[in-house]
Scaffold this motif. Structure first.
Motif, PDB file in Angstrom:
ATOM      1  N   MET A 169     -11.816 -63.454  -2.428  1.00 31.05           N
ATOM      2  CA  MET A 169     -12.408 -63.086  -3.698  1.00 31.05           C
ATOM      3  C   MET A 169     -12.601 -61.574  -3.716  1.00 31.05           C
ATOM      4  SD  MET A 169     -16.038 -64.243  -5.405  1.00 31.05           S
ATOM      5  CE  MET A 169     -15.516 -65.905  -5.587  1.00 31.05           C
ATOM      6  N   SER A 170     -12.215 -60.980  -4.823  1.00 32.48           N
ATOM      7  CA  SER A 170     -12.353 -59.529  -4.942  1.00 32.48           C
ATOM      8  C   SER A 170     -13.774 -59.173  -5.395  1.00 32.48           C
ATOM      9  CB  SER A 170     -11.342 -58.988  -5.957  1.00 32.48           C
ATOM     10  OG  SER A 170     -11.734 -59.356  -7.275  1.00 32.48           O
ATOM     11  N   ASN A 171     -14.115 -57.900  -5.263  1.00 34.33           N
ATOM     12  CA  ASN A 171     -15.424 -57.434  -5.721  1.00 34.33           C
ATOM     13  C   ASN A 171     -15.585 -57.635  -7.227  1.00 34.33           C
ATOM     14  OD1 ASN A 171     -16.311 -56.665  -3.209  1.00 34.33           O
ATOM     15  ND2 ASN A 171     -15.696 -54.543  -3.440  1.00 34.33           N
ATOM     16  N   GLU A 204     -18.471 -59.778  -9.006  1.00 32.17           N
ATOM     17  CA  GLU A 204     -19.316 -59.154 -10.021  1.00 32.17           C
ATOM     18  C   GLU A 204     -19.309 -59.982 -11.303  1.00 32.17           C
ATOM     19  OE1 GLU A 204     -19.278 -55.185 -12.745  1.00 32.17           O
ATOM     20  OE2 GLU A 204     -18.766 -54.930 -10.630  1.00 32.17           O
ATOM     21  N   GLN A 205     -18.142 -60.473 -11.700  1.00 29.92           N
ATOM     22  CA  GLN A 205     -18.069 -61.282 -12.906  1.00 29.92           C
ATOM     23  C   GLN A 205     -18.873 -62.578 -12.740  1.00 29.92           C
ATOM     24  OE1 GLN A 205     -14.438 -61.521 -14.927  1.00 29.92           O
ATOM     25  NE2 GLN A 205     -15.181 -62.997 -16.377  1.00 29.92           N
ATOM     26  N   LEU A 206     -18.771 -63.221 -11.597  1.00 30.51           N
ATOM     27  CA  LEU A 206     -19.556 -64.430 -11.353  1.00 30.51           C
ATOM     28  C   LEU A 206     -21.052 -64.143 -11.400  1.00 30.51           C
ATOM     29  CD1 LEU A 206     -17.557 -66.170  -8.498  1.00 30.51           C
ATOM     30  CD2 LEU A 206     -17.873 -66.996 -10.838  1.00 30.51           C
ATOM     31  N   MET A 207     -21.452 -63.014 -10.834  1.00 34.36           N
ATOM     32  CA  MET A 207     -22.869 -62.654 -10.824  1.00 34.36           C
ATOM     33  C   MET A 207     -23.353 -62.329 -12.237  1.00 34.36           C
ATOM     34  SD  MET A 207     -23.353 -60.616  -7.272  1.00 34.36           S
ATOM     35  CE  MET A 207     -25.148 -60.746  -7.307  1.00 34.36           C
ATOM     36  N   TRP A 208     -22.467 -61.879 -13.102  1.00 34.73           N
ATOM     37  CA  TRP A 208     -22.818 -61.626 -14.497  1.00 34.73           C
ATOM     38  C   TRP A 208     -22.881 -62.942 -15.272  1.00 34.73           C
ATOM     39  CZ3 TRP A 208     -19.536 -62.260 -18.865  1.00 34.73           C
ATOM     40  CH2 TRP A 208     -20.108 -61.866 -20.062  1.00 34.73           C
ATOM     41  N   LEU A 209     -21.955 -63.840 -14.982  1.00 32.62           N
ATOM     42  CA  LEU A 209     -21.919 -65.113 -15.709  1.00 32.62           C
ATOM     43  C   LEU A 209     -23.120 -66.001 -15.401  1.00 32.62           C
ATOM     44  CD1 LEU A 209     -18.156 -66.096 -15.500  1.00 32.62           C
ATOM     45  CD2 LEU A 209     -19.466 -65.560 -17.561  1.00 32.62           C
ATOM     46  N   GLN A 210     -23.647 -65.916 -14.193  1.00 34.02           N
ATOM     47  CA  GLN A 210     -24.761 -66.793 -13.804  1.00 34.02           C
ATOM     48  C   GLN A 210     -25.953 -66.668 -14.743  1.00 34.02           C
ATOM     49  OE1 GLN A 210     -24.533 -69.214 -11.462  1.00 34.02           O
ATOM     50  NE2 GLN A 210     -26.461 -69.885 -12.327  1.00 34.02           N
ATOM     51  N   PRO A 211     -26.473 -65.473 -15.014  1.00 34.16           N
ATOM     52  CA  PRO A 211     -27.607 -65.400 -15.950  1.00 34.16           C
ATOM     53  C   PRO A 211     -27.213 -65.849 -17.359  1.00 34.16           C
ATOM     54  CG  PRO A 211     -27.188 -63.235 -14.963  1.00 34.16           C
ATOM     55  CD  PRO A 211     -26.192 -64.186 -14.410  1.00 34.16           C
ATOM     56  N   ARG A 215     -23.142 -56.346 -18.840  1.00 33.77           N
ATOM     57  CA  ARG A 215     -22.558 -56.141 -17.507  1.00 33.77           C
ATOM     58  C   ARG A 215     -23.101 -54.892 -16.829  1.00 33.77           C
ATOM     59  NH1 ARG A 215     -16.628 -58.371 -16.274  1.00 33.77           N
ATOM     60  NH2 ARG A 215     -17.154 -57.912 -14.149  1.00 33.77           N
ATOM     61  N   GLN A 216     -23.355 -53.840 -17.598  1.00 28.43           N
ATOM     62  CA  GLN A 216     -23.851 -52.611 -16.981  1.00 28.43           C
ATOM     63  C   GLN A 216     -25.286 -52.762 -16.475  1.00 28.43           C
ATOM     64  OE1 GLN A 216     -22.684 -52.811 -20.149  1.00 28.43           O
ATOM     65  NE2 GLN A 216     -23.849 -51.538 -21.541  1.00 28.43           N
ATOM     66  N   ASP A 217     -25.981 -53.815 -16.914  1.00 28.17           N
ATOM     67  CA  ASP A 217     -27.346 -54.082 -16.446  1.00 28.17           C
ATOM     68  C   ASP A 217     -27.391 -55.140 -15.349  1.00 28.17           C
ATOM     69  OD1 ASP A 217     -28.279 -52.311 -18.376  1.00 28.17           O
ATOM     70  OD2 ASP A 217     -28.527 -53.898 -19.868  1.00 28.17           O
ATOM     71  N   ALA A 256     -27.314 -67.670   0.292  1.00 25.18           N
ATOM     72  CA  ALA A 256     -27.045 -68.992  -0.291  1.00 25.18           C
ATOM     73  C   ALA A 256     -26.608 -68.867  -1.736  1.00 25.18           C
ATOM     74  CB  ALA A 256     -28.285 -69.870  -0.171  1.00 25.18           C
ATOM     75  N   TYR A 257     -27.225 -67.960  -2.465  1.00 28.63           N
ATOM     76  CA  TYR A 257     -26.855 -67.728  -3.865  1.00 28.63           C
ATOM     77  C   TYR A 257     -25.406 -67.258  -3.980  1.00 28.63           C
ATOM     78  CZ  TYR A 257     -26.829 -65.439  -8.439  1.00 28.63           C
ATOM     79  OH  TYR A 257     -26.516 -65.028  -9.709  1.00 28.63           O
ATOM     80  N   ILE A 258     -25.021 -66.331  -3.125  1.00 27.83           N
ATOM     81  CA  ILE A 258     -23.636 -65.809  -3.139  1.00 27.83           C
ATOM     82  C   ILE A 258     -22.652 -66.932  -2.795  1.00 27.83           C
ATOM     83  CG2 ILE A 258     -22.025 -64.185  -2.059  1.00 27.83           C
ATOM     84  CD1 ILE A 258     -24.064 -62.805  -3.852  1.00 27.83           C
ATOM     85  N   LYS A 259     -22.989 -67.748  -1.818  1.00 25.81           N
ATOM     86  CA  LYS A 259     -22.119 -68.858  -1.453  1.00 25.81           C
ATOM     87  C   LYS A 259     -21.988 -69.842  -2.592  1.00 25.81           C
ATOM     88  CE  LYS A 259     -22.725 -68.698   3.543  1.00 25.81           C
ATOM     89  NZ  LYS A 259     -23.240 -69.379   4.727  1.00 25.81           N
ATOM     90  N   GLU A 260     -23.069 -70.077  -3.303  1.00 27.66           N
ATOM     91  CA  GLU A 260     -23.050 -71.000  -4.444  1.00 27.66           C
ATOM     92  C   GLU A 260     -22.130 -70.490  -5.550  1.00 27.66           C
ATOM     93  OE1 GLU A 260     -26.078 -72.425  -7.910  1.00 27.66           O
ATOM     94  OE2 GLU A 260     -26.892 -72.285  -5.889  1.00 27.66           O
ATOM     95  N   LEU A 261     -22.133 -69.179  -5.750  1.00 32.18           N
ATOM     96  CA  LEU A 261     -21.247 -68.612  -6.774  1.00 32.18           C
ATOM     97  C   LEU A 261     -19.808 -68.910  -6.445  1.00 32.18           C
ATOM     98  CD1 LEU A 261     -22.819 -65.105  -7.441  1.00 32.18           C
ATOM     99  CD2 LEU A 261     -22.901 -67.104  -8.921  1.00 32.18           C
TER     100      LEU A 261
END
Length: 52
Positions: free
Chosen positions: A1-3, A7-14, A24-26, A47-52
């Motif tokens: 998985m690329s950075n 980043e996109q997964l971490m944005w989609l979660q909220p 995205r900038q926030d 654990a959160y990162i693994k879940e993503l």
């Protein structure tokens, strides 16, 4: 998985959790507030990162 993909997964979660105002900038600030509110430690963050 690329950075960029992570980043996109971490944005989609909220967004999927109902916070469609997150820009995205926030992303860093939003995630930081989430982890601080839950008093998440290293294990919880990992654990959160693994879940993503």
């Amino acid at each position: 998985m690329s950075n960029d993909e992570l980043e996109q997964l971490m944005w989609l979660q909220p967004v999927l959790d109902g916070d469609d105002r997150v820009r995205r900038q926030d992303l860093y600030t939003t995630q930081q507030e989430h982890f601080e509110k839950d008093k998440a430690g290293e294990a919880e963050i990992e654990a959160y990162i693994k879940e993503l």
